[in-house]
Design an enzyme around this catalytic site. Structure first.
Site, short mmCIF file in Angstrom:
data_model
loop_
_atom_site.label_atom_id
_atom_site.label_comp_id
_atom_site.label_asym_id
_atom_site.label_seq_id
_atom_site.Cartn_x
_atom_site.Cartn_y
_atom_site.Cartn_z
CG HIS A 154 3.76 -7.56 -7.20
ND1 HIS A 154 3.16 -7.87 -6.02
CD2 HIS A 154 4.03 -6.24 -7.15
CE1 HIS A 154 3.06 -6.78 -5.28
NE2 HIS A 154 3.58 -5.77 -5.94
CG ASP A 173 3.34 -11.42 -6.21
OD1 ASP A 173 4.45 -11.15 -5.73
OD2 ASP A 173 2.39 -10.62 -6.28
#
Ligand code: XLS
Ligand code: NI
Ligand code: NI
Length: 441
Positions: free
Chosen positions: A106, A109
């Protein structure tokens, strides 16, 4: 080739190799042999194993009752960009030590979200260039990217389905950045998991309008990515609930109906996650079958739930029986359309040694490999397929075939039945089928 940064994080652990099931070395694969051919393809090609950035390098074991328990040495710098680079070093060291070829992320992240969207864009661009270099140096590829449009409190009422247009636009900006990043990193696919796309109460929700908005949003995302040269597949990842009471991409059948209703079925396929299947009161095998029947079996998020708990525990796969049933569907479908097997799984909160993440991924890969080998044997040297086909033999010719072709009317069925004897009862032989699976495991 192992790729370490300035410092080595997983000290004392080298390349994980296939050593066979007699090996006592816990840091070796017992069943996953990347080069081994199964039905014409190597195991590495079948699976395309991917490491999930969020669980392995971000999540520290926090739960609703307490903070994280795992301390990551790459999290020590107070500078968010330095932290992000250290995390990328750890990620690429781990992925290359595992010998896996893929990862998934993501946006948030990779680097902590900043206060403003424009600062976010700058950060993502910077870390994107760093990761791009690491990809080149290691040969590791991006299976898929995605945007986290569920953690930030701005999305508490949804992202694409938010009743406030300003939030929808904000989600648009974020997804545009995540698409740009995915494309610049050569991402093979892009995932939409609608964590907050759903409702807590129908009393305050215009469901029809929200679904129209979600479709409109996906059309825009697709058109944008295509205009930037993205050739990969978009995946919807169904999940019935959690965090919302009800999520719109409830299960495979619901997502397929939605994609077809809005004419998105050519660009979108499904990413099926084991624990989401069980949350929807289905089996993993069921969700794969539904997706495969629609020609939309795109990718897999590998994990497992817990039989005693209802929620998304995201444990690493170990259930040979469950995965064997899944691999039967997988092989019969001819594999995945564009995707791979992403370990969307986390180690338990009390697994606090850095090496635990190796044990987890080794076990996951071995479970899939062992199940694949078992499924291959069932399909090639047992009566499984012929027994199942036999159950439908009455449709292979004569009036059964005419029924399948659509050349009979309801009156025809009635005439046939009135002229025939009472049908014989034929055993379904479930226990025999179950024994075949056991025999080959
Ligand atoms: C959460 C989902 C999530 C997606 C990516 O339950 O599995 O991790 O895979 O957003
Ligand atoms: Ni999940
Ligand atoms: Ni997932």
């Amino acid at each position: 080739m192992i790729l370490t940064g300035d410092k080595e994080f997983y000290k004392g652990i080298g390349s994980i190799k296939y050593e066979g099931k007699e090996s006592d070395n816990p840091f070796s694969f017992k069943f996953y042999n990347p080069e081994k051919k199964v039905m014409g393809k190597s195991m590495a090609e079948h699976f395309k194993f991917a490491v999930a950035y969020w669980h392995s390098f971000c999540g520290q074991g926090g739960d609703p009752f307490g903070p994280g328990t795992q301390q990551f040495p790459w999290d020590s710098s107070s500078d968010p960009m330095q932290r992000a680079r250290d995390k990328a070093d750890a990620a690429f060291e781990f992925i290359t030590k595992m010998g896996f070829e893929y990862f998934c992320f993501h946006d948030v992240d990779l680097v902590d979200e900043a206060d403003s969207l424009s600062e976010n864009e700058k950060r993502l661009h910077e870390i994107g260039e760093y990761i791009s270099q690491k990809k080149q140096d290691s040969g590791v590829k991006l299976l898929w990217g995605t945007a986290n449009c569920f953690s930030n409190p701005v999305y508490m009422n949804g992202a694409a389905t938010n009743p406030d247009f300003n939030v929808v636009a904000r989600a648009g900006a974020q997804i545009k950045m995540a698409l740009d990043l995915t494309i610049s990193l050569g991402g093979e696919n892009y995932v939409f998991w609608g964590g907050r796309e759903g409702y807590m109460s129908l009393l305050n929700t215009d469901m029809g309008r929200e679904l129209d908005h979600m479709a409109q949003f996906l059309v825009m995302a697709r058109d944008y990515a295509r205009s930037r040269g993205f050739k990969g597949t978009f995946f919807i990842e169904p999940k019935p609930m959690e965090p919302m009471k009800h999520q719109y991409d409830f299960d495979a059948a619901t997502a397929i109906g939605f994609l077809r209703e809005y004419g998105l079925e050519k660009d979108f396929k499904l990413n099926i996650e084991v624990n989401h299947a069980t949350l929807a009161q289905h089996s993993f095998e069921h969700e794969l079958t539904v997706a495969a029947n629609a020609g939309m079996l795109g990718s897999i998020d590998a994990n497992r739930g817990d039989n005693q708990n209802g929620w998304d525990t995201d444990q690493f796969p170990v259930n040979i029986y469950e995965v064997t049933e899944a691999m039967l569907v997988f092989l019969q479908a001819g594999g995945l359309k564009g995707g791979g097997i992403n370990f969307d799984a986390k180690i338990r909160r009390n697994s606090i040694d850095l090496e635990d993440i190796f044990h987890a991924h080794i076990g996951g890969a071995d479970t899939f490999a062992r199940a694949l080998l078992t499924a291959e044997k069932i399909l090639t040297s047992s009566k499984f397929t012929s027994l199942r086909n036999e159950r439908y033999a009455s449709f292979d010719n004569g009036q059964g075939q005419e029924f399948e072709n659509g050349s009979l009317t309801l009156e025809d069925l009635s005439d046939i039945a009135l002229k025939s004897k009472k049908p014989n009862r034929i055993s379904g032989k479930q226990e025999f089928f179950e024994n075949i699976i056991n025999q080959f495991i």
